[in-house]
Write a protein that holds these residues in place. Structure first.
Motif, PDB file in Angstrom:
ATOM      1  N   ASP A 233      40.144  63.764  38.091  1.00 23.60           N
ATOM      2  CA  ASP A 233      40.148  64.878  39.048  1.00 23.60           C
ATOM      3  C   ASP A 233      38.736  65.153  39.546  1.00 23.60           C
ATOM      4  O   ASP A 233      37.893  65.665  38.811  1.00 23.60           O
ATOM      5  CB  ASP A 233      40.717  66.115  38.330  1.00 23.60           C
ATOM      6  N   ILE A 234      38.475  64.744  40.790  1.00 22.13           N
ATOM      7  CA  ILE A 234      37.133  64.841  41.379  1.00 22.13           C
ATOM      8  C   ILE A 234      37.180  65.890  42.496  1.00 22.13           C
ATOM      9  O   ILE A 234      37.983  65.772  43.424  1.00 22.13           O
ATOM     10  CB  ILE A 234      36.680  63.499  41.968  1.00 22.13           C
ATOM     11  N   ASN A 235      36.362  66.912  42.388  1.00 15.51           N
ATOM     12  CA  ASN A 235      36.371  67.979  43.392  1.00 15.51           C
ATOM     13  C   ASN A 235      34.953  68.308  43.838  1.00 15.51           C
ATOM     14  O   ASN A 235      33.987  68.116  43.069  1.00 15.51           O
ATOM     15  CB  ASN A 235      37.028  69.244  42.818  1.00 15.51           C
ATOM     16  N   CYS A 236      34.859  68.776  45.093  1.00 14.31           N
ATOM     17  CA  CYS A 236      33.550  69.167  45.630  1.00 14.31           C
ATOM     18  C   CYS A 236      33.781  70.239  46.693  1.00 14.31           C
ATOM     19  O   CYS A 236      34.550  70.023  47.631  1.00 14.31           O
ATOM     20  CB  CYS A 236      32.846  67.964  46.241  1.00 14.31           C
ATOM     21  N   GLU A 237      33.144  71.395  46.513  1.00 12.51           N
ATOM     22  CA  GLU A 237      33.217  72.467  47.519  1.00 12.51           C
ATOM     23  C   GLU A 237      31.801  72.892  47.865  1.00 12.51           C
ATOM     24  O   GLU A 237      30.987  73.125  46.962  1.00 12.51           O
ATOM     25  CB  GLU A 237      34.009  73.668  47.000  1.00 12.51           C
ATOM     26  N   VAL A 238      31.516  72.968  49.169  1.00 15.06           N
ATOM     27  CA  VAL A 238      30.195  73.379  49.632  1.00 15.06           C
ATOM     28  C   VAL A 238      30.314  74.766  50.261  1.00 15.06           C
ATOM     29  O   VAL A 238      31.025  74.946  51.259  1.00 15.06           O
ATOM     30  CB  VAL A 238      29.609  72.382  50.649  1.00 15.06           C
ATOM     31  N   VAL A 239      29.630  75.754  49.670  1.00 15.49           N
ATOM     32  CA  VAL A 239      29.644  77.125  50.190  1.00 15.49           C
ATOM     33  C   VAL A 239      28.448  77.274  51.121  1.00 15.49           C
ATOM     34  O   VAL A 239      27.301  77.073  50.701  1.00 15.49           O
ATOM     35  CB  VAL A 239      29.558  78.140  49.042  1.00 15.49           C
ATOM     36  N   CYS A 240      28.731  77.569  52.402  1.00  8.80           N
ATOM     37  CA  CYS A 240      27.669  77.658  53.420  1.00  8.80           C
ATOM     38  C   CYS A 240      27.534  79.100  53.920  1.00  8.80           C
ATOM     39  O   CYS A 240      28.335  79.974  53.587  1.00  8.80           O
ATOM     40  CB  CYS A 240      28.002  76.749  54.588  1.00  8.80           C
ATOM     41  N   GLU A 241      26.544  79.296  54.803  1.00  4.73           N
ATOM     42  CA  GLU A 241      26.284  80.632  55.360  1.00  4.73           C
ATOM     43  C   GLU A 241      27.481  81.128  56.192  1.00  4.73           C
ATOM     44  O   GLU A 241      27.834  82.298  56.169  1.00  4.73           O
ATOM     45  CB  GLU A 241      25.037  80.587  56.259  1.00  4.73           C
ATOM     46  N   ASP A 242      28.147  80.199  56.889  1.00  7.99           N
ATOM     47  CA  ASP A 242      29.245  80.592  57.791  1.00  7.99           C
ATOM     48  C   ASP A 242      30.550  79.896  57.443  1.00  7.99           C
ATOM     49  O   ASP A 242      31.290  79.445  58.320  1.00  7.99           O
ATOM     50  CB  ASP A 242      28.860  80.241  59.243  1.00  7.99           C
ATOM     51  N   GLY A 243      30.824  79.748  56.142  1.00  8.28           N
ATOM     52  CA  GLY A 243      32.101  79.134  55.764  1.00  8.28           C
ATOM     53  C   GLY A 243      31.953  78.293  54.506  1.00  8.28           C
ATOM     54  O   GLY A 243      30.836  78.032  54.046  1.00  8.28           O
ATOM     55  N   ALA A 244      33.094  77.851  53.974  1.00 14.55           N
ATOM     56  CA  ALA A 244      33.100  76.992  52.781  1.00 14.55           C
ATOM     57  C   ALA A 244      33.886  75.730  53.117  1.00 14.55           C
ATOM     58  O   ALA A 244      34.942  75.798  53.763  1.00 14.55           O
ATOM     59  CB  ALA A 244      33.733  77.716  51.600  1.00 14.55           C
ATOM     60  N   ILE A 245      33.357  74.579  52.697  1.00 14.98           N
ATOM     61  CA  ILE A 245      33.969  73.274  53.022  1.00 14.98           C
ATOM     62  C   ILE A 245      34.432  72.625  51.727  1.00 14.98           C
ATOM     63  O   ILE A 245      33.615  72.335  50.853  1.00 14.98           O
ATOM     64  CB  ILE A 245      32.940  72.356  53.704  1.00 14.98           C
ATOM     65  N   LYS A 246      35.732  72.426  51.582  1.00 14.41           N
ATOM     66  CA  LYS A 246      36.275  71.854  50.347  1.00 14.41           C
ATOM     67  C   LYS A 246      36.726  70.425  50.622  1.00 14.41           C
ATOM     68  O   LYS A 246      37.493  70.180  51.575  1.00 14.41           O
ATOM     69  CB  LYS A 246      37.465  72.703  49.858  1.00 14.41           C
ATOM     70  N   MET A 247      36.255  69.474  49.843  1.00 17.03           N
ATOM     71  CA  MET A 247      36.643  68.081  50.016  1.00 17.03           C
ATOM     72  C   MET A 247      38.150  67.944  49.788  1.00 17.03           C
ATOM     73  O   MET A 247      38.677  68.502  48.821  1.00 17.03           O
ATOM     74  CB  MET A 247      35.906  67.184  49.023  1.00 17.03           C
ATOM     75  N   PRO A 248      38.861  67.220  50.685  1.00 21.34           N
ATOM     76  CA  PRO A 248      40.310  67.043  50.499  1.00 21.34           C
ATOM     77  C   PRO A 248      40.601  66.180  49.274  1.00 21.34           C
ATOM     78  O   PRO A 248      39.869  65.261  48.959  1.00 21.34           O
ATOM     79  CB  PRO A 248      40.740  66.329  51.777  1.00 21.34           C
ATOM     80  N   SER A 249      41.713  66.530  48.587  1.00 23.38           N
ATOM     81  CA  SER A 249      42.177  65.699  47.471  1.00 23.38           C
ATOM     82  C   SER A 249      43.086  64.608  48.028  1.00 23.38           C
ATOM     83  O   SER A 249      43.627  64.749  49.125  1.00 23.38           O
ATOM     84  CB  SER A 249      42.951  66.564  46.457  1.00 23.38           C
ATOM     85  N   PRO A 250      43.263  63.493  47.291  1.00 26.60           N
ATOM     86  CA  PRO A 250      44.190  62.452  47.737  1.00 26.60           C
ATOM     87  C   PRO A 250      45.569  63.040  48.013  1.00 26.60           C
ATOM     88  O   PRO A 250      46.008  63.966  47.327  1.00 26.60           O
ATOM     89  CB  PRO A 250      44.235  61.491  46.542  1.00 26.60           C
ATOM     90  N   ILE A 251      46.247  62.546  49.057  1.00 28.88           N
ATOM     91  CA  ILE A 251      47.540  63.124  49.465  1.00 28.88           C
ATOM     92  C   ILE A 251      48.697  62.370  48.819  1.00 28.88           C
ATOM     93  O   ILE A 251      48.812  61.141  48.957  1.00 28.88           O
ATOM     94  CB  ILE A 251      47.668  63.085  51.006  1.00 28.88           C
ATOM     95  N   TYR A 252      49.522  63.089  48.080  1.00 31.69           N
ATOM     96  CA  TYR A 252      50.740  62.529  47.486  1.00 31.69           C
ATOM     97  C   TYR A 252      51.902  63.454  47.846  1.00 31.69           C
ATOM     98  O   TYR A 252      51.690  64.644  48.111  1.00 31.69           O
ATOM     99  CB  TYR A 252      50.606  62.437  45.960  1.00 31.69           C
ATOM    100  N   PRO A 253      53.160  62.942  47.822  1.00 30.08           N
ATOM    101  CA  PRO A 253      54.320  63.809  48.127  1.00 30.08           C
ATOM    102  C   PRO A 253      54.415  64.961  47.130  1.00 30.08           C
ATOM    103  O   PRO A 253      54.005  64.857  45.975  1.00 30.08           O
ATOM    104  CB  PRO A 253      55.522  62.869  47.959  1.00 30.08           C
ATOM    105  N   SER A 254      54.944  66.086  47.629  1.00 32.57           N
ATOM    106  CA  SER A 254      55.252  67.222  46.759  1.00 32.57           C
ATOM    107  C   SER A 254      56.738  67.111  46.398  1.00 32.57           C
ATOM    108  O   SER A 254      57.597  67.112  47.269  1.00 32.57           O
ATOM    109  CB  SER A 254      54.993  68.537  47.515  1.00 32.57           C
TER     110      SER A 254
END
Ligand SMILES: NC(=O)C1=CN([C@@H]2O[C@H](COP(=O)(O)OP(=O)(O)OC[C@H]3O[C@@H](n4cnc5c(N)ncnc54)[C@H](O)[C@@H]3O)[C@@H](O)[C@H]2O)C=CC1
Ligand SMILES: O=C1[C@H](O)[C@H](O)[C@@H](O)[C@H](O)[C@H]1O
Length: 334
Positions: A233-254
């Motif tokens: 489980d690899i995650n990365c979120e960047v909190v910026c001055e005007d928003g937060a950018i979260k790296m997408p996780s691999p897409i699998y069916p729900s």
């Protein structure tokens, strides 16, 4: 056709041999080497290559134009220096070397050769998710990055995996990709040790929280948990001055079944980063024609190593450790 010799036929080595044999255009594996001959023979069965147990003999084989170093990190420095001396193009899996001192020897040897020979296997720079985060940051739409929250979780590791390996074998990926993401250099490092999981062993403090501060003041926390059990489980979120950018996780069916909703989490890096490995290796082969290196260099490996050395020291001291390069960046890498 680029004739490639692969050193190290373990899990990653075989994965790259299959890649070079079945996926990559413009390259073929002509020789494989492993200190355990049986491993090399198993690898040769994939690609029909010559078998060696001595890496130096493979490097000097006239039927080998380029070398893939996929042995354990401690064995990289000898193969790197031998391959540079032989003037062979090199793809070296991370880490370049397990200490900054050895990385510097490699940097100095490559500069002295006058040829750009080494690409380093920091494949996350080629991962679509990280590239999307970098594109968003570069757009300027979200202002300056302030804080990064990251996780690097493995389902489990073996009893040979020790506390320092959480840095120079595992977090080395974050060390490289995160300063690249925010286009900055590291200033200091600290490690916090939470309660140890019951799934760890006497030589491994797991999990760990690694804290990095960049020269512009960006603060980064990386949770490294190599016995998390539930997945890779690899995650990365960047909190910026005007928003937060979260790296997408691999897409699998729900999946909805038995009154429950579930999805999939990858269980290893070979699946999670398959496309990134394919892209980095194809880039290395394509650049061979021009004698260029487009990807991470030995200097990137040295920068990662000085940060890793500071984190390993911080594991022991618990203090905030300064990160300083011993030399200026050579013109050769600018
Ligand atoms: N980029 C990534 O995401 C990943 C990178 N790696 C890297 O790949 C390299 C290999 O890792 P694994 O395949 O997981 O290790 P492994 O332990 O599965 O395989 C290593 C192989 O190298 C052989 N070996 C040891 N010393 C050697 C020498 N001097 N010459 C030739 N062969 C030698 C061993 O016998 C073994 O077969 C490491 O540098 C590791 O950091 C590994 C997994 C993922
Ligand atoms: O390079 C790797 C893999 O990419 C995994 O993410 C790490 O956890 C592993 O320790 C390392 O070998």
């Amino acid at each position: 056709m680029l004739r490639v010799g692969v050193i190290g036929c373990g899990g990653m080595g075989k994965d790259h041999i299959k890649r070079l044999t079945n996926k990559i255009q413009g390259a073929e594996v002509t020789a494989v080497s492993d200190v355990f001959e049986e491993s090399a023979k198993q690898a040769a069965a994939i690609c029909g290559a010559k078998v060696y147990t001595d890496a130096n003999e493979l490097i000097n084989d006239p039927d080998v134009d380029a070398v893939f170093i996929v042995s354990p990190g401690f064995a990289h420095v000898e193969s790197l220096l031998t391959a540079i001396k032989a003037g062979k193009r090199i793809f070296c899996e991370k880490p370049l070397c397990t200490t900054a001192e050895d990385c510097l020897k490699v940097v100095e040897a490559e500069v002295a050769s006058g040829k750009h020979l080494i690409q380093l296997g920091f494949m996350r720079r080629y991962d679509k998710g990280y590239m999307q985060v970098k594109e968003a940051l570069t757009s300027g739409e979200y202002g300056e990055p302030l804080i990064l929250h990251c996780t690097h979780r493995n389902p489990e590791v073996g009893t040979n995996y020790t506390t320092p390996m959480a840095v120079h074998d595992t977090a080395i990926h974050e060390i490289d990709v995160l300063h690249w993401l925010v286009d900055d250099e590291y200033e200091s490092a600290q490690v916090i040790m939470p309660k140890v999981t019951k799934y760890s062993h006497s030589e491994l403090k797991d999990p760990q929280i690694m804290l990095l501060r960049t020269k512009k003041g960006v603060c980064i926390d990386v949770e490294v948990f190599v016995n998390c059990k539930f997945g890779y489980d690899i995650n990365c979120e960047v909190v910026c001055e005007d928003g937060a950018i979260k790296m997408p996780s691999p897409i699998y069916p729900s999946i909805r079944k038995n009154a429950a909703v579930s999805t999939t989490i990858d269980t290893d890096c070979f699946v999670r980063f398959k496309d990134a490995y394919d892209t980095e290796v194809q880039d290395w082969v394509d650049a061979a024609a021009e004698g260029a290196i487009n990807g991470p260099t030995a200097w990137d490996g040295y920068l990662a190593a000085i940060t890793a050395d500071a984190l390993v020291k911080a594991q022991e001291t618990g203090a905030v450790e300064k990160i300083n390069a011993a030399v200026e960046k050579p013109e050769f890498y600018k």
